[in-house]
Design an enzyme around this catalytic site. Structure first.
Site, PDB file in Angstrom:
ATOM      1  N   CYS A   1      -5.036  -3.253   3.180  1.00 55.55           N
ATOM      2  CA  CYS A   1      -4.624  -2.832   4.650  1.00 55.55           C
ATOM      3  C   CYS A   1      -5.919  -3.008   5.669  1.00 55.55           C
ATOM      4  O   CYS A   1      -6.515  -4.248   5.882  1.00 55.55           O
ATOM      5  CB  CYS A   1      -4.077  -1.495   4.719  1.00 55.55           C
ATOM      6  SG  CYS A   1      -3.240  -1.444   6.301  1.00 55.55           S
TER       7      CYS A   1
ATOM      8  N   LYS B   1     -10.079   0.658  -1.709  1.00 59.15           N
ATOM      9  CA  LYS B   1      -9.968   0.495  -0.421  1.00 59.15           C
ATOM     10  C   LYS B   1     -11.403   1.177   0.280  1.00 59.15           C
ATOM     11  O   LYS B   1     -11.721   2.116   0.119  1.00 59.15           O
ATOM     12  CB  LYS B   1      -8.938   1.278   0.171  1.00 59.15           C
ATOM     13  CG  LYS B   1      -8.877   1.099   1.835  1.00 59.15           C
ATOM     14  CD  LYS B   1      -7.373   1.709   2.580  1.00 59.15           C
ATOM     15  CE  LYS B   1      -7.360   1.374   3.988  1.00 59.15           C
ATOM     16  NZ  LYS B   1      -6.143   1.862   4.265  1.00 59.15           N
TER      17      LYS B   1
ATOM     18  N   GLU C   1       0.998  -1.216   0.101  1.00 59.94           N
ATOM     19  CA  GLU C   1      -0.063   0.003  -0.027  1.00 59.94           C
ATOM     20  C   GLU C   1       0.880   1.261  -0.190  1.00 59.94           C
ATOM     21  O   GLU C   1       1.905   1.161   0.666  1.00 59.94           O
ATOM     22  CB  GLU C   1      -0.811  -0.180   1.470  1.00 59.94           C
ATOM     23  CG  GLU C   1      -1.896   1.155   1.362  1.00 59.94           C
ATOM     24  CD  GLU C   1      -2.552   1.207   2.732  1.00 59.94           C
ATOM     25  OE1 GLU C   1      -3.762   1.722   2.750  1.00 59.94           O
ATOM     26  OE2 GLU C   1      -2.167   0.546   3.673  1.00 59.94           O
TER      27      GLU C   1
END
Length: 511
Positions: free
Chosen positions: A375, A341, A266
C-alpha cells in the site's frame, strides 16, 4: 536503383550456385581492396560448417548483398585477435556448433543497392538467428574507413567518441551504432591491407536479451505470466476457519484459470477483529496478529495443492516486540518468503502503534523476479527503484484504502512505478465495509494491472482493471520478454538513461 524499379526482394541462404555473383558483388563492394574477395573453397567451407549463418539478398533476381558468419566460444573473443586469427587463417576451423556467440565474418551491399536499408535486413536476420538458436549475441570487428583522415589528429578511441557524438561521420561505424551495436574494444592490426582504417577495427557487440543460460536441472522459467488478483469483499466471519474457507474458494477460482499468482489485499483478515471490539483498537489488532502464523501455514499448503504462487496481502505480526504489517510469498514449491511494510501510515502509527519494517528484497520465482510493496510503500519511488535495480519484473501492491482519494494515490503512484521502472505492477484491494470493526469501517478499491507505456503495451498503460467496489477476480497475462525488449529498444529507456554520473540510489548497508 530506384524504389519504383524493385519488383521483388528475397532473403535466401547462400549456396555454391551463388558464387559467381558473390565474387562480382564483393569486388564491387570493396573497390579499395579488389583482391579481397572470398574464394570458392572459403564459401564452400562456410556453407558446410554453418549454413544458417550464410545469407544473401537478391533484388529482382540480382545478388545485392551478403552476410557471412560463424559460431565461436565466448572466451575466444575476450582476448585481442586479428581477422586472420578469428577465422583460423581463413579456414573457419574456429567455428564450433557449441559456440555461444555469432561472429560476423562479412556484411556487404553492392554500391548500386545502397540506401535501401538492405544492411539492416541482414543484421535483423542475424539477431533473429541469435534468438532462435539461443546465442548470447553478435560480435564482429568493424572497420572505421574514415579514420585515416584523422589518424594524425586523434587516437582511435577519440575518433570513436567523435563519431558517437555525431561530430565525425563514419559510414560503417555510424551504421552499426544505429543498429544497436556498441563498441567494446579497439583491435590493432585487425585486417591486413585495410589502409582506410589504418588496420584498426572496433570490436562491436549486440547482446541477445532473450538468451537463457542452459540449465542442468529439470526446471522451467515461464515468460508469459498469468496474474490472478482477488478483489476481496470484507464480510463477517465466525472463525479463522471460515475466513480460510473463503480464501481457498478464491485460490481455487484463480488456479482454475491456470494463474501463476494469486494476490490478496492488505489486511484481508481484518474481519476477525470484530470479536475483539471490546478491546482498544491497539489491543484488538494485536489479538489479530495471533492468527498470522496459522494463516501463513494454510496459505503455504494451498500454494502447493493448487500449484500456484500466493501473495498473501498483509497481516499484523508481532516481531521482536514490535507490531509490524507483513505479508508472505508462498511459492508453489513449498518455500515461503517474508516482506514487510516499511512506511506505515500516520493512522496505523497513531491508532495501532504499528511500526515500519526494514527488509526490502526481490524474490526469485519460477515466473521471474518479483517484488512486493504494501500500500503506502508504493508512494515512495525509491523503494521500487531499488527493487528494479535487483532485476524485478513484476511489482505486487496489496492495498487497503477507505476513500477514493486514498485509492487514487495508490493507483497513480503504481502507474508511475510501472513506467519509471519498466515493469508490470499489479494492485489488489478490498471492497465493502466492516461496521463492527473499529478503525476499519469502509473500503474503496479497483484492482488493476499496469504496464509501461510503449508500443508493445496498452497506450494508457492499463493492462486490465476490475470493476470498482465489486467482489471479483481479475485475470491478466503479462509477457516478460516484452520488458526485455523495452529495456533495450524502447522509445524511451528510463532505466538505462538515468544520470548515475550525477546521482545514486543505494540501500543502507545491512538492510
Amino acid at each position: 536503383m530506384e524504389l519504383r524499379d524493385i519488383d521483388k526482394i528475397e532473403l535466401k541462404y547462400l549456396s555454391l550456385d551463388d558464387y559467381h555473383d558473390l565474387q562480382q558483388a564483393m569486388v564491387s563492394a570493396y573497390p579499395s581492396m579488389p583482391d579481397a574477395y572470398w574464394r570458392e573453397q572459403h564459401v564452400r567451407s562456410l556453407i558446410e560448417k554453418y549454413p544458417e549463418g550464410q545469407v544473401v539478398i537478391r533484388i529482382n533476381g540480382e545478388l545485392a548483398g551478403c552476410a557471412l558468419s560463424i559460431l565461436v566460444p565466448e572466451d575466444l573473443i575476450e582476448e585481442k585477435h586479428t581477422y586472420r586469427e578469428i577465422t583460423g587463417d581463413y579456414s573457419f576451423n574456429t567455428h564450433t556448433d557449441q559456440g555461444e556467440v555469432l561472429y560476423g565474418i562479412d556484411v556487404f551491399i553492392k554500391p548500386e543497392f545502397r540506401g535501401l536499408r538492405l544492411g539492416r535486413r541482414l543484421y535483423d536476420y542475424r539477431k533473429e538467428l541469435c534468438e532462435k538458436q539461443n546465442l548470447k549475441g553478435i560480435v564482429f570487428g568493424g572497420r572505421i574507413p574514415n579514420y585515416h583522415k584523422y589518424a594524425g589528429q586523434m587516437t582511435p578511441k577519440a575518433y570513436i567518441e567523435q563519431v558517437r557524438q555525431k561530430a565525425i561521420h563514419d559510414p560503417v561505424l555510424n551504421f552499426q551504432l544505429s543498429n544497436d551495436f556498441h563498441p567494446i574494444r579497439i583491435l590493432k592490426g585487425y585486417l591486413e591491407g585495410d589502409a582506410a582504417s589504418n588496420e584498426y577495427a572496433v570490436l562491436m557487440e549486440w547482446n541477445n536479451i532473450f538468451y537463457e543460460k542452459p540449465v542442468q536441472k529439470a526446471a522451467t522459467l515461464k515468460k508469459v505470466i498469468r496474474l490472478g488478483l482477488i478483489q476481496w469483499q470484507m464480510r463477517p466471519y465466525d472463525s479463522v476457519e471460515d475466513l480460510l474457507q473463503q480464501a481457498e474458494y478464491f485460490v481455487d477460482a484463480v488456479s482454475g484459470y491456470r494463474s501463476d499468482f494469486a494476490v490478496f489485499p492488505e489486511f484481508f483478515n481484518a474481519p476477525l477483529m470484530a470479536k475483539n471490539n471490546h478491546l482498544s483498537e491497539a489491543n484488538a489488532i494485536r489479538e489479530l496478529a495471533r492468527h498470522t502464523d496459522e494463516i501463513v501455514s494454510r496459505f503455504s499448503g494451498l500454494a502447493i495443492s493448487y500449484n500456484i504462487n500466493i501473495v498473501t496481502g498483509s497481516m499484523p505480526e508481532l516481531h521482536e516486540g514490535k507490531l509490524l504489517n507483513v505479508g508472505y510469498l508462498c511459492k508453489r514449491d513449498g518455500t515461503v518468503e517474508r516482506y514487510e511494510k516499511l512506511h506505515v501510515t500516520p493512522d496505523e502509527a497513531k491508532v495501532w502503534g504499528m511500526q515500519g519494517g526494514s527488509g526490502l528484497k526481490v524474490f526469485d520465482t519460477d515466473c521471474g523476479k518479483v517484488g512486493v510493496l504494501i500500500c503506502y510503500d508504493s508512494e515512495f519511488p525509491e523503494l521500487s527503484r531499488l527493487l528494479a535495480d535487483q532485476g524485478m519484473d513484476i511489482l505486487f501492491v496489496p492495498f487497503l484504502t477507505d476513500t477514493q482519494n486514498g485509492y487514487a494515490r495508490v493507483r497513480n503512484c503504481a502507474q508511475a512505478r510501472a513506467i519509471e521502472n519498466e515493469c508490470y505492477v499489479a494492485i489488489a484491494g478490498s471492497v465493502g465495509n466492516l461496521p463492527n470493526v473499529h478503525n476499519m469501517d469502509i473500503q474503496f478499491a479497483q484492482s488493476a494491472v499496469f504496464t509501461p507505456c510503449d508500443f508493445a503495451f496498452p497506450t494508457n498503460g492499463i493492462k486490465a482493471e476490475a470493476t470498482q467496489n465489486t467482489e471479483m477476480i481479475l485475470i491478466a497475462d503479462v509477457d516478460i520478454d516484452l520488458l526485455r525488449e523495452l529495456h533495450e529498444h524502447g522509445a524511451v529507456r528510463n532505466l538505462k538513461d538515468r544520470r548515475t554520473d550525477i546521482f545514486e540510489l543505494r540501500m543502507t548497508p545491512g538492510k
